[in-house]
Each structure stands twice: as structure tokens, then as C-alpha cells.
Design a protein around this motif. Structure first.
Motif, mmCIF file in Angstrom:
data_model
loop_
_atom_site.group_PDB
_atom_site.id
_atom_site.type_symbol
_atom_site.label_atom_id
_atom_site.label_comp_id
_atom_site.label_asym_id
_atom_site.label_seq_id
_atom_site.Cartn_x
_atom_site.Cartn_y
_atom_site.Cartn_z
ATOM 1 N N ASN A 68 0.833 -1.204 0.000
ATOM 2 C CA ASN A 68 0.000 0.000 0.000
ATOM 3 C C ASN A 68 0.871 1.259 0.000
ATOM 4 N N ALA A 83 -3.028 -3.172 5.595
ATOM 5 C CA ALA A 83 -4.334 -2.758 5.090
ATOM 6 C C ALA A 83 -4.779 -1.409 5.650
ATOM 7 N N ALA A 86 -4.078 3.161 3.183
ATOM 8 C CA ALA A 86 -4.490 3.131 1.782
ATOM 9 C C ALA A 86 -3.363 3.659 0.924
ATOM 10 N N HIS A 87 -3.263 3.183 -0.262
ATOM 11 C CA HIS A 87 -2.123 3.474 -1.123
ATOM 12 C C HIS A 87 -1.836 4.966 -1.247
ATOM 13 N N ILE A 102 -4.945 -4.771 -0.108
ATOM 14 C CA ILE A 102 -3.491 -4.658 0.079
ATOM 15 C C ILE A 102 -2.839 -4.742 -1.299
ATOM 16 N N GLU A 103 -2.241 -3.631 -1.699
ATOM 17 C CA GLU A 103 -1.546 -3.614 -2.991
ATOM 18 C C GLU A 103 -0.065 -3.889 -2.743
#
Lengths: 382, 300
Positions: A68, A83, A86-87, A102-103
């Protein structure tokens, strides 16, 4: 078990295809790691996911990724912690009802080999090699062992904690703009030897790192490396120590205006109490005295910035009085400041507190586990 | 609410519109500012880089002066000051022996710093002390249709642990929240949490201006009408140096950059002129045009 939407950045430069997000719904405990989630996908869904990992306990430093938007080790980042962010947008609670996203992306500032694997050789290791990352023995080499003061070894323990994961390199904002910048990991490594009393090359090391136009004075103080490091090495703090040693102890005046800028800043606050911006710039280029502005280097910089200066004055950004004379504290306060400067700068040894070593009084345990809690101040000299 | 107020150096030097606009906005928010006119520069991290004890002593002196006032806490309008002060305060608060040592330096002036001062940037004050609901109730000219890009810079978002940023205090979202509370539209762009480049402008001007140019360009590409900053040093690079940055990145820029109190002041009904917006290098024409199209009315 909570559900997460894991988005893995996939990319194979040899394929000729653009990078894409590979999405997987994952059910895992919130205190399991991001690496657990990635390996679950690799083991159960798609064996071609590229990730480098080994020890899975934050020792080997191979699973550095961005989660993220934040760099770190996938193996010691809990899913709920990843999580919560946020990104690129700070702390954001996930929308209710939706599984948290989750990026996971490869680290930045380094070329991608495939998926989450970056080319550490091309950037990180090359920069580590740049700083002579080994001890150059002080001569004569003693017959048995070197006898060194305890406090000087304690001083470099923080940099020794580095596991070479590259998380700090990933998000270095100076390197993002200037890829030639030596960068946080390598400079922290440089301090490990420039601060080691057994090393013979302190002067050469510090001269080299000061003279390099992409060296110690190119760090912007953005603190990204401090937040990125999973081992609390605080590379930025080590860069500041290198500057202190180079400028104050070894009297190195670099060609990048770094030491002159620091010197002028410190002097101006002593003499004015407040920062006198109009004096700071010419002194940083021309030398730390009122006459600095008449130095050719200061003149050259003034000419190149003339447009900016004229526009600033025309718009009333600076009054002619402030531009010429600066602003000052009342005389009695300036006298008090001068006394403080004389008292502190006159000490034979600088007094410093390194919280990595001393820990925080309110903490149940010292943060480093070194247990040197009572050794509150650490002194260092050249 | 009464607060000990540290305006910093640059807000009284090269960005006088910041100090001026804060003075105009404070009474509208029921903030009484007790200016710390005897306190010195925080050192902006540079004095700490030179000599840690010196920086800690100078800032402990400021904290002690603040604790002598009857202000409920200390407030600043410069995130570089916040960052430099938080760094020193962390050491002073973490260790009794070290604090005692620093206080000995201050003894000649009869000053003592007591552990636990609360020191907040104006942005943190808006959300944590004044409150977004109160702020909303005071809006007379909602920032409707104004697309604002928050530029946090470094010193009030990192390091996360030192600045006590967590899920309960999402201080790295506060500018987003304030813009929304004032009725504006938040523009997210690549540079929201990046460095303006100011700290290296005398050492590597090219890299410094490239940083500025890239962030301003990214915000323009994301269709921002203006940027808002909580730090006058960011403003110096993003506004004063913007024409030079445009040359460095080889594209036209021209994006207005507002100080946080200016943006708040606009929404509270003050005019761009009262807020010193004529002093900006990049003329905030789009913002002024927008403000003249919206008549400031009674509070909502």
C-alpha cells in the motif's frame, strides 16, 4: 478469518506486455504476514508469481516490497497493518463491508526483473560498493586485538543492524530525482566505517563523501528512509553524523556548499536569533562572513537568481529592510544565545543522546535490546 | 483558546503573507495567539546536524518560554519548525538525565523545560482542538468547485512514530479532511507526501528544482486549481522558485500555492487581498477569480 483483497503488481519485461494488477481474495489471520498471503497465492493459485524470499523472520532482508505504497519487508508486516494504510493516502479505514485492499508492488528506484523482484545489483549493491564497505586496518596492526573505547563501538551498532533489504533505497526521494545520489543504505554503511576507531581512512572517506556532488549533502531530510527501515537503522541520522564528522571534526569544506551552508546557518542564528534568509544564501556560496556576498561564487549565484529576487521584491515578499538587515531578537535574548553557544560549542566533547541506544524511559524495554538504558549520554570526538 | 504561538522565522521574513494571514484567521477561530517574540530559530534540523546539544538547548529554551505563558499549549505554523522541535522534544522527554543536563544550560536565564509540552502545527489544531464541525460552522464562503491539491511535505508526516501518527490520529489525512470540511474538492496526485526540494537548493539546485517542478506538474495534470502547504519553506520552493522549476522540467507550470491559513481564511470569508495573496510569485488568479464568483454569506 478476515478476508483481504490482495493485488499483486505483475510485470515481465521480456513479455513486451504492460504491468497489471493480479487480484486475489485471501482469507488469513490479521496477524499473518503479507508474505504469507503472497506465498499462499503462489502455492495454491499461480506458481509463476515472482517474489524473492528466504528466512521469513526479518533476518535475510530479501523480501523487500511496497505494501500500500509503503516500503518494508513482506515477512514482518502484518496484514492488518498493511491494510490500514491506503495506497499513498495516509491512514484510511477500509470502507465497511468491503474487504481491505493490500496492494503489493516491487520496490522503487530499482529496475524490475519480474513481478516483485527488483535488480538489487543495478542500484543497491553498486552503491554499497561505492563507499568502500570494509575496514581499512589502522597501522600498525596490533599483535592481538585492537583495543577500542566501548562507546565508539556502541555508536556504530545502529548501522550494523542493517540487513541490506533496500527498503530505504526504494523510497529515497532524493534518489528518485537524482539516481546518482549515493543514497541512504550506502551512506549508513559508510558511517559504520567512518565511525569505527579501527579504520585508517576516516579522512579519505569523509573527504570523498563530501566532495561527491551526489554525496552526503544531497539528502533532503525527507525521513522516508527512517520510516522504511525494518531494523531502526535510521539512515538519515547516520548521514547527519557523517556531515557532523566531516564538517566539525575533520574541517572539510566541500565544493557543494554543504558545510558552508551549515556553518552560515548556525552562525546567523547565534548573531540574529532568527534565520536571516538574505544573508544565508550568499554566505552558503561565498563563505561565512558578511563579506561572503562579495565572493565571485555568491555573485554568480545572485546573477542566476536575479529574476527570482526581483520578482520577490516587486511582489512585496520581502521588505527592503528585511532583505538588507534581516530580523533580530531583542538584545538581551541575543546575549543569552551567545552565552549558550559559547558554553556548548566550547565543550571538549559533544554531548549526544542516541535514543536507539538509550531507549525511552517510558518504554518497558529499551528499544534496541542493547540494555544500555542508564548510559544516557554518549560522547564522541574525532 | 489561548495558545503560545511560535510563528517561525520565514513567516516573518520571506513569506510575510503567512504570518499576516494567520493573524487575520486566528480571531475567527477564537484562537488567542501569545507570540513567543523572545524565542529563536528551531534550527530546521541544520543546527541539530551540527551539534545536537545546541539544537536541543535552543528548542528547550523556546519550550520553557511557552510554558511560562498561560497558553493551553504551543502552536506553530511551519512544519519544518514542528519537525525540528518534535525531534528535540523526543530526546528531552525520553530521558530525565539528559533533560536535566539541558536545563542546566538554561539556568542562567532562570528557565526550565518541564517534560510533556503539547506543541501542534496549525493543521493539527484545526482537527484536534478546534474540530472539523466547528470549522464547518464558521465557513462563510464554502470552497465549492475549488480543486485543492494538499502538499504535506515531510516534516509533519514523518517519522510516523515520533509524530504520533496512527489510526486514531491520522495526521497524514488532516489536510484532506480540512479541505473537505471547507467545502473544497481534494485532488490526489503523486506528490502529496513528497519533498519540495528546499533543503538541498543551495547544494544541488538542479535536483531541488526538479522535485518542485515534478510535483507541481503532477498536480496540474490531476487538474488541481491550487496547492495548499503547511510549511513556508515548501512555499518558497513551490511558489517563489516555480518559474525556475518550470525551466528545469521543461514545461509550463503556473499553479498557485496557498498557505494553509490563507485557504482557511478564504473559506471563512476573508478576501484574497487581506490574506496577502498579492505577494505570491505565481499569481493566484484562478483562486481569486473563483473567490469573486462566490459571495461570502452568513455561516452555514
Amino acid at each position: 478469518m478476515p478476508e483481504y483483497l490482495l493485488k499483486i503488481r505483475r510485470f515481465d519485461p521480456k513479455s513486451g506486455k504492460a504491468a497489471y494488477w493480479d487480484e486475489h481474495s485471501i482469507e488469513l489471520g490479521e496477524k499473518q504476514s503479507v508474505l504469507d498471503a503472497i506465498l499462499k497465492v503462489r502455492d495454491e493459485v499461480d506458481g509463476s508469481v515472482g517474489i524473492r524470499c528466504s528466512c521469513q523472520q526479518a533476518i535475510c532482508g530479501s523480501c523487500g516490497v511496497r505494501m500500500n505504497g509503503k516500503p518494508g519487508l513482506a515477512c514482518n508486516t502484518h496484514l492488518d497493518d498493511a491494510a490500514a494504510r491506503a495506497h499513498g493516502a495516509g491512514w484510511t479505514p477500509p470502507a465497511s463491508g468491503e474487504p481491505p485492499v493490500i496492494e503489493v508492488e516491487p520496490m522503487g528506484n530499482m529496475p524490475v526483473i519480474r513481478d516483485l523482484i527488483v535488480d538489487m545489483d543495478a542500484v543497491h549493491w553498486k552503491k554499497i560498493q561505492r563507499v568502500t564497505p570494509y575496514l581499512v586496518n589502522k597501522q600498525p596492526i596490533p599483535e592481538r586485538e585492537y583495543i577500542v573505547p566501548m562507546e565508539s563501538m556502541v555508536d556504530i551498532t545502529q548501522t550494523m543492524a542493517c540487513i541490506q533489504c533496500g527498503a530505504c533505497v526504494s523510497d529515497c526521494l532524493s534518489m528518485e530525482i537524482d539516481p546518482l545520489f549515493i543514497g541512504p543504505a550506502a551512506l549508513a554503511k559508510a558511517y559504520r566505517f567512518a565511525g569505527d576507531p579501527r579504520d585508517a581512512d576516516h579522512q579519505e572517506r569523509l573527504q570523498d563523501l563530501s566532495d561527491d556532488p551526489h554525496g552526503i549533502y544531497d539528502c533532503t531530510h525527507c525521513f522516508n528512509c527512517i520510516d522504511a527501515c525494518p531494523k531502526e537503522v535510521a539512515p538519515m541520522s547516520q548521514i547527519m553524523r557523517l556531515r557532523r564528522k566531516a564538517g566539525s571534526d575533520h574541517k572539510i569544506v566541500d565544493p557543494n556548499n554543504g558545510h558552508r551552508h551549515e556553518d552560515a546557518f548556525v552562525t546567523l542564528v547565534r548573531d540574529y536569533g532568527l534565520l536571516n534568509e538574505a544573508e544565508l544564501l550568499p554566505r552558503s556560496y561565498g563563505g561565512n562572513s558578511w563579506f561572503g556576498k562579495f565572493h565571485p561564487a555568491a555573485g554568480k549565484e545572485l546573477m542566476s537568481s536575479l529574476g527570482t529576487v526581483v520578482t520577490g521584491v516587486m511582489r512585496g515578499k520581502m521588505s527592503p529592510k528585511i532583505a538588507l538587515l534581516g530580523h533580530k531578537l531583542p538584545k538581551s535574548d541575543l546575549a543569552a544565545l551567545k552565552k549558550l553557544y559559547a558554553r556548548i560549542e566550547g565543550r571538549s566533547q559533544r554531548v549526544e543522546l542516541n535514543l536507539y541506544i538509550s531507549g525511552y524511559e517510558d518504554d518497558p524495554e529499551p528499544s534496541s535490546g542493547e540494555g544500555v538504558k542508564s548510559a544516557s549520554t554518549e560522547s564522541e570526538t574525532s | 483558546m489561548k495558545v503560545a504561538y511560535w510563528p517561525g522565522c520565514v513567516s516573518r521574513g520571506f513569506t510575510p503573507e503567512l504570518h499576516g494571514s494567520m493573524a487575520k484567521v486566528a480571531p475567527l477561530l477564537d484562537l488567542e495567539l501569545i507570540e513567543l517574540d523572545r524565542a529563536c530559530c528551531t534550527g530546521a534540523g541544520v543546527i541539530a546536524e551540527h551539534n545536537q546539544e545546541l539544537a536541543d538547548t535552543l528548542n528547550a529554551r523556546t519550550f520553557a518560554l511557552a510554558q511560562r505563558t498561560d497558553g493551553a499549549m504551543m502552536m506553530n505554523i511551519c512544519s519544518t519548525c514542528q519537525g525540528a522541535q518534535s525531534e528535540c522534544q523526543e530526546r528531552l522527554d525520553a530521558n530525565t538525565d539528559y533533560r536535566r543536563h539541558i536545563n542546566e544550560n538554561l539556568a542562567d536565564e532562570g528557565l526550565t523545560y518541564e517534560k510533556g509540552l503539547t506543541n501542534k502545527n496549525f493543521l493539527w489544531m484545526l482537527v484536534e482542538e478546534i474540530g472539523l464541525d466547528t470549522l464547518k460552522s464558521k465557513v462563510r464562503r464554502p470552497l465549492t468547485n475549488l480543486k485543492v491539491g494538499p502538499f504535506y511535505g515531510c516534516y509533519i508526516v514523518r517519522p510516523v512514530h515520533r509524530l504520533h501518527i496512527d489510526a486514531e490520529h491520522p495526521r497524514d489525512r488532516y489536510m484532506h479532511m480540512v479541505i473537505e470540511a471547507l467545502g473544497g474538492t481534494v485532488i490526489d496526485y503523486a506528490g502529496v507526501y513528497k519533498c519540495c526540494g528546499f533543503p538541498i537548493i543551495t547544494m544541488n539546485k538542479q535536483a531541488s528544482l526538479k522535485m518542485t517542478g515534478r510535483h507541481v506538474g503532477d498536480a496540474i495534470d490531476a487538474h488541481a486549481d491550487c496547492l495548499v502547504v503547511p510549511c513556508p519553506l515548501c512555499h518558497l520552493n513551490l511558489d517563489l522558485q516555480q518559474p525556475g522549476a518550470a525551466k528545469e522540467v521543461g514545461r509550463e507550470l503556473g499553479l498557485p500555492v496557498l498557505h494553509l491559513p490563507q485557504l482557511v481564511g478564504l473559506a471563512l470569508g476573508l478576501s484574497p487581498k487581506e490574506l496577502g495573496m498579492s505577494k505570491h510569485v505565481v499569481r493566484p488568479t484562478s483562486v481569486i477569480d473563483w473567490s469573486s464568483s462566490v459571495v461570502a454569506g452568513a455561516p452555514a
